[in-house]
Write a protein that holds these residues in place. Structure first.
Motif, PDB file in Angstrom:
ATOM      1  N   HIS A  91       0.816  -1.205   0.000  1.00 14.54           N
ATOM      2  CA  HIS A  91       0.000   0.000   0.000  1.00 14.54           C
ATOM      3  C   HIS A  91       0.855   1.262   0.000  1.00 14.54           C
ATOM      4  CE1 HIS A  91      -3.074   2.949   1.112  1.00 14.54           C
ATOM      5  NE2 HIS A  91      -2.191   3.395   1.988  1.00 14.54           N
ATOM      6  N   GLU A  92       1.885   1.298   0.833  1.00 14.52           N
ATOM      7  CA  GLU A  92       2.674   2.516   0.981  1.00 14.52           C
ATOM      8  C   GLU A  92       3.475   2.843  -0.278  1.00 14.52           C
ATOM      9  OE1 GLU A  92       4.774   1.843   4.614  1.00 14.52           O
ATOM     10  OE2 GLU A  92       2.977   2.141   5.852  1.00 14.52           O
ATOM     11  N   LEU A  93       3.812   1.821  -1.079  1.00 12.90           N
ATOM     12  CA  LEU A  93       4.480   2.088  -2.353  1.00 12.90           C
ATOM     13  C   LEU A  93       3.540   2.729  -3.364  1.00 12.90           C
ATOM     14  CD1 LEU A  93       6.625  -1.153  -2.836  1.00 12.90           C
ATOM     15  CD2 LEU A  93       7.462   1.154  -2.397  1.00 12.90           C
ATOM     16  N   ARG A  94       2.235   2.438  -3.239  1.00 10.31           N
ATOM     17  CA  ARG A  94       1.254   2.923  -4.210  1.00 10.31           C
ATOM     18  C   ARG A  94       0.313   3.986  -3.643  1.00 10.31           C
ATOM     19  NH1 ARG A  94       2.362  -2.342  -5.353  1.00 10.31           N
ATOM     20  NH2 ARG A  94       2.496  -2.948  -7.551  1.00 10.31           N
ATOM     21  N   CYS A  95       0.516   4.364  -2.409  1.00 14.93           N
ATOM     22  CA  CYS A  95      -0.389   5.312  -1.758  1.00 14.93           C
ATOM     23  C   CYS A  95      -0.447   6.630  -2.534  1.00 14.93           C
ATOM     24  CB  CYS A  95       0.064   5.572  -0.332  1.00 14.93           C
ATOM     25  SG  CYS A  95      -0.996   6.750   0.555  1.00 14.93           S
ATOM     26  N   PRO A  96      -1.654   7.092  -2.892  1.00 18.95           N
ATOM     27  CA  PRO A  96      -1.767   8.347  -3.654  1.00 18.95           C
ATOM     28  C   PRO A  96      -1.363   9.579  -2.846  1.00 18.95           C
ATOM     29  CG  PRO A  96      -3.941   7.544  -3.001  1.00 18.95           C
ATOM     30  CD  PRO A  96      -2.967   6.463  -2.662  1.00 18.95           C
ATOM     31  N   LEU A  97      -1.259   9.438  -1.533  1.00 17.83           N
ATOM     32  CA  LEU A  97      -0.881  10.568  -0.681  1.00 17.83           C
ATOM     33  C   LEU A  97       0.557  10.458  -0.183  1.00 17.83           C
ATOM     34  CD1 LEU A  97      -4.188  10.843   1.379  1.00 17.83           C
ATOM     35  CD2 LEU A  97      -3.454  12.280  -0.519  1.00 17.83           C
ATOM     36  N   LYS A  98       1.319   9.647  -0.894  1.00 21.94           N
ATOM     37  CA  LYS A  98       2.702   9.416  -0.499  1.00 21.94           C
ATOM     38  C   LYS A  98       3.517  10.702  -0.541  1.00 21.94           C
ATOM     39  CE  LYS A  98       6.673   6.558  -1.734  1.00 21.94           C
ATOM     40  NZ  LYS A  98       7.118   5.435  -2.566  1.00 21.94           N
ATOM     41  N   GLY A  99       4.357  10.896   0.443  1.00 22.49           N
ATOM     42  CA  GLY A  99       5.214  12.065   0.472  1.00 22.49           C
ATOM     43  C   GLY A  99       6.553  11.776  -0.198  1.00 22.49           C
ATOM     44  N   PHE A 100       7.042  12.738  -0.972  1.00 20.41           N
ATOM     45  CA  PHE A 100       8.324  12.586  -1.654  1.00 20.41           C
ATOM     46  C   PHE A 100       9.294  13.639  -1.143  1.00 20.41           C
ATOM     47  CE2 PHE A 100       5.220  10.724  -4.507  1.00 20.41           C
ATOM     48  CZ  PHE A 100       5.837   9.544  -4.876  1.00 20.41           C
ATOM     49  N   LYS A 101      10.543  13.219  -0.931  1.00 28.49           N
ATOM     50  CA  LYS A 101      11.558  14.118  -0.408  1.00 28.49           C
ATOM     51  C   LYS A 101      12.213  14.905  -1.542  1.00 28.49           C
ATOM     52  CE  LYS A 101      13.960  10.887   1.603  1.00 28.49           C
ATOM     53  NZ  LYS A 101      15.013  10.211   2.413  1.00 28.49           N
ATOM     54  N   CYS A 102      12.656  16.089  -1.203  1.00 30.15           N
ATOM     55  CA  CYS A 102      13.471  16.877  -2.135  1.00 30.15           C
ATOM     56  C   CYS A 102      14.841  16.209  -2.242  1.00 30.15           C
ATOM     57  CB  CYS A 102      13.616  18.315  -1.639  1.00 30.15           C
ATOM     58  SG  CYS A 102      14.692  19.346  -2.671  1.00 30.15           S
ATOM     59  N   ALA A 103      15.382  16.168  -3.456  1.00 36.85           N
ATOM     60  CA  ALA A 103      16.669  15.498  -3.669  1.00 36.85           C
ATOM     61  C   ALA A 103      17.859  16.389  -3.333  1.00 36.85           C
ATOM     62  CB  ALA A 103      16.771  15.026  -5.112  1.00 36.85           C
ATOM     63  N   MET A 104      17.606  17.653  -3.083  1.00 33.18           N
ATOM     64  CA  MET A 104      18.710  18.563  -2.749  1.00 33.18           C
ATOM     65  C   MET A 104      19.219  18.260  -1.336  1.00 33.18           C
ATOM     66  SD  MET A 104      20.619  20.984  -3.844  1.00 33.18           S
ATOM     67  CE  MET A 104      19.713  21.614  -5.256  1.00 33.18           C
ATOM     68  N   GLU A 105      20.518  18.157  -1.213  1.00 30.16           N
ATOM     69  CA  GLU A 105      21.097  17.868   0.093  1.00 30.16           C
ATOM     70  C   GLU A 105      20.755  18.970   1.099  1.00 30.16           C
ATOM     71  OE1 GLU A 105      25.251  17.347  -0.858  1.00 30.16           O
ATOM     72  OE2 GLU A 105      25.046  15.166  -0.745  1.00 30.16           O
ATOM     73  N   LYS A 106      20.474  18.585   2.307  1.00 25.94           N
ATOM     74  CA  LYS A 106      20.143  19.470   3.435  1.00 25.94           C
ATOM     75  C   LYS A 106      18.754  20.099   3.331  1.00 25.94           C
ATOM     76  CE  LYS A 106      24.985  20.591   4.366  1.00 25.94           C
ATOM     77  NZ  LYS A 106      25.998  21.663   4.519  1.00 25.94           N
ATOM     78  N   CYS A 107      17.977  19.742   2.308  1.00 25.44           N
ATOM     79  CA  CYS A 107      16.596  20.234   2.214  1.00 25.44           C
ATOM     80  C   CYS A 107      15.687  19.205   2.880  1.00 25.44           C
ATOM     81  CB  CYS A 107      16.180  20.446   0.759  1.00 25.44           C
ATOM     82  SG  CYS A 107      14.472  21.069   0.583  1.00 25.44           S
ATOM     83  N   THR A 108      14.914  19.629   3.845  1.00 27.97           N
ATOM     84  CA  THR A 108      14.069  18.706   4.621  1.00 27.97           C
ATOM     85  C   THR A 108      12.640  18.637   4.106  1.00 27.97           C
ATOM     86  OG1 THR A 108      13.541  20.485   6.189  1.00 27.97           O
ATOM     87  CG2 THR A 108      15.445  19.083   6.697  1.00 27.97           C
ATOM     88  N   TRP A 109      12.354  19.292   2.977  1.00 25.27           N
ATOM     89  CA  TRP A 109      10.983  19.332   2.456  1.00 25.27           C
ATOM     90  C   TRP A 109      10.514  17.934   2.060  1.00 25.27           C
ATOM     91  CZ3 TRP A 109       8.488  18.031  -2.073  1.00 25.27           C
ATOM     92  CH2 TRP A 109       7.212  18.580  -2.276  1.00 25.27           C
ATOM     93  N   VAL A 110       9.271  17.606   2.429  1.00 22.22           N
ATOM     94  CA  VAL A 110       8.599  16.374   2.002  1.00 22.22           C
ATOM     95  C   VAL A 110       7.181  16.761   1.609  1.00 22.22           C
ATOM     96  CG1 VAL A 110       7.815  14.067   2.642  1.00 22.22           C
ATOM     97  CG2 VAL A 110       9.969  14.924   3.565  1.00 22.22           C
ATOM     98  N   TYR A 174      13.058   7.389 -10.927  1.00 24.11           N
ATOM     99  CA  TYR A 174      11.661   7.661 -11.252  1.00 24.11           C
ATOM    100  C   TYR A 174      10.922   8.063  -9.989  1.00 24.11           C
ATOM    101  CZ  TYR A 174       6.814   6.743 -12.621  1.00 24.11           C
ATOM    102  OH  TYR A 174       5.479   6.861 -12.864  1.00 24.11           O
ATOM    103  N   ILE A 175      10.230   9.197 -10.024  1.00 25.71           N
ATOM    104  CA  ILE A 175       9.492   9.685  -8.859  1.00 25.71           C
ATOM    105  C   ILE A 175       8.052   9.223  -8.986  1.00 25.71           C
ATOM    106  CG2 ILE A 175       8.881  11.704  -7.468  1.00 25.71           C
ATOM    107  CD1 ILE A 175      11.156  13.216  -8.870  1.00 25.71           C
ATOM    108  N   GLY A 176       7.713   8.176  -8.277  1.00 24.33           N
ATOM    109  CA  GLY A 176       6.374   7.602  -8.353  1.00 24.33           C
ATOM    110  C   GLY A 176       6.399   6.165  -7.881  1.00 24.33           C
ATOM    111  N   ASN A 177       5.468   5.374  -8.385  1.00 26.85           N
ATOM    112  CA  ASN A 177       5.351   3.969  -8.015  1.00 26.85           C
ATOM    113  C   ASN A 177       6.640   3.235  -8.360  1.00 26.85           C
ATOM    114  OD1 ASN A 177       4.718   1.269  -7.734  1.00 26.85           O
ATOM    115  ND2 ASN A 177       2.693   1.457  -8.628  1.00 26.85           N
ATOM    116  N   ALA A 178       7.257   2.628  -7.358  1.00 31.31           N
ATOM    117  CA  ALA A 178       8.544   1.960  -7.557  1.00 31.31           C
ATOM    118  C   ALA A 178       8.467   0.877  -8.629  1.00 31.31           C
ATOM    119  CB  ALA A 178       9.022   1.356  -6.235  1.00 31.31           C
ATOM    120  N   ALA A 179       7.310   0.237  -8.766  1.00 34.80           N
ATOM    121  CA  ALA A 179       7.168  -0.846  -9.742  1.00 34.80           C
ATOM    122  C   ALA A 179       7.247  -0.340 -11.179  1.00 34.80           C
ATOM    123  CB  ALA A 179       5.844  -1.576  -9.514  1.00 34.80           C
TER     124      ALA A 179
END
Length: 311
Positions: A91-110, A174-179
């Motif tokens: 479920h957590e891999l496909r959750c539509p409300l999943k939070g994604f982290k910023c790829a910039m180092e030291k940025c804590t945004w999700v 790829y930013i999204g469903n890991a599958a």
């Protein structure tokens, strides 16, 4: 009342080290502290008492874990799903409300996927997000790291480049469903301006966003090359120039099914596809081909009469 009871029981299932919910197998140290299997495999000793780990498992907590319904990890983003421990990962891999982290180092945004592009734009990067085909420059400076967003096929990717210990790494996630990650691959084509026939082409599958940089920048997880192998392409101001292309595998299969050439050897510098001329003329009906040839031949003769020579 029932929700409060569940919340209290869930606290007992939190790993004291990583604070994630524990699920079977739940390990123990010699003192009796219970930890999740992941922490047990990472640590040489118990982080709470410095005691040695044993092969014992906490069967009482494991029985409780099997009966519990867990909240989704994206509860803070609004997901109200209640899941068994066997359902959580899928479920957590496909959750539509999943939070994604910023790829910039030291940025804590999700944040949510639809908010990611706006967040990246707010950082006012000197280079704009890439598209599916780009000319890139990497400064050959030791221990450097570069990241940018890629917008291709109406999907988002992270492009990451790292130079460390005389090795150069390129990765696309790829930013999204890991599958869905392996439905895409990327190419790095190194060239030297003015000597366009001198090239090196490398390619690999895109990786899942779940992979942390410590795992991503490995010889088997992304494109990796020794810096000695590209020294001949580096300019006097220490810049390495190359193409980055992100491709969809299903598009490539579709083109092959329709008889279109997809080999990189038949692409121009601008990404346009060219026919493999070693196979002779296009597979046209003989009548159509003869008609086109006659039209071309007559046109050539007319131009010659007018004082032009068609080369």
């Amino acid at each position: 009342m029932e929700d409060n009871l569940y919340d209290e029981l869930l606290v007992e299932l939190e790993c004291p080290i990583c604070t994630n919910y524990m699920s079977p197998p739940i390990r123990q140290c010699a003192t009796g502290h219970s930890v999740c299997d992941a922490c047990r495999n990472k640590l040489p000793k118990c982080a709470l008492c410095q005691g040695a780990f044993t092969e014992c498992r906490n069967h009482s907590l494991e029985a409780l874990a099997v009966k519990m319904r867990y909240p989704c990890i994206n509860k803070v983003s609004g997901c109200n799903a209640k899941l068994s421990y066997t359902e959580r990962e899928t479920h957590e891999l496909r959750c539509p409300l999943k939070g994604f982290k910023c790829a910039m180092e030291k940025c804590t945004w999700v944040g949510r996927l639809e908010e990611l592009a706006a967040h990246w734009a707010s950082k006012k990067m000197s280079s704009k997000p890439y598209h599916k085909s780009n000319v890139c420059h990497t400064k050959m400076k030791s221990e450097s790291y570069y990241v940018n967003m890629v917008n291709a096929y109406d999907r988002l990717f992270w492009f990451k480049c790292k130079l460390t210990k005389n090795k150069l790494y390129w990765a696309v996630q790829y930013i999204g469903n890991a599958a869905e990650a392996e439905g895409f691959y990327y190419e790095i084509e190194i060239f030297k301006p003015g000597r366009t026939k001198k090239r090196v082409l490398l390619s690999d599958y895109c990786q899942s966003i779940e992979l942390e940089n410590s795992q991503l920048f490995g010889d088997d997880s992304c494109i990796c090359i020794n810096t000695d192998a590209v020294n001949g392409f580096v300019s006097s101001d220490q810049l390495l120039i190359y193409y980055l292309r992100v491709n969809a595998i299903k598009d490539e299969k579709s083109e092959q099914a329709h008889g279109q050439v997809t080999d990189v050897a038949y692409k121009t510098d601008h990404g346009a596809r060219q026919r493999d001329r070693s196979k002779g003329p296009p597979n046209l009906a003989k009548k159509d081909y003869k008609k086109k040839y006659n039209q071309h031949h007559n046109s050539k003769q007319n131009k010659q009469k007018e004082g032009f020579v068609l080369l």
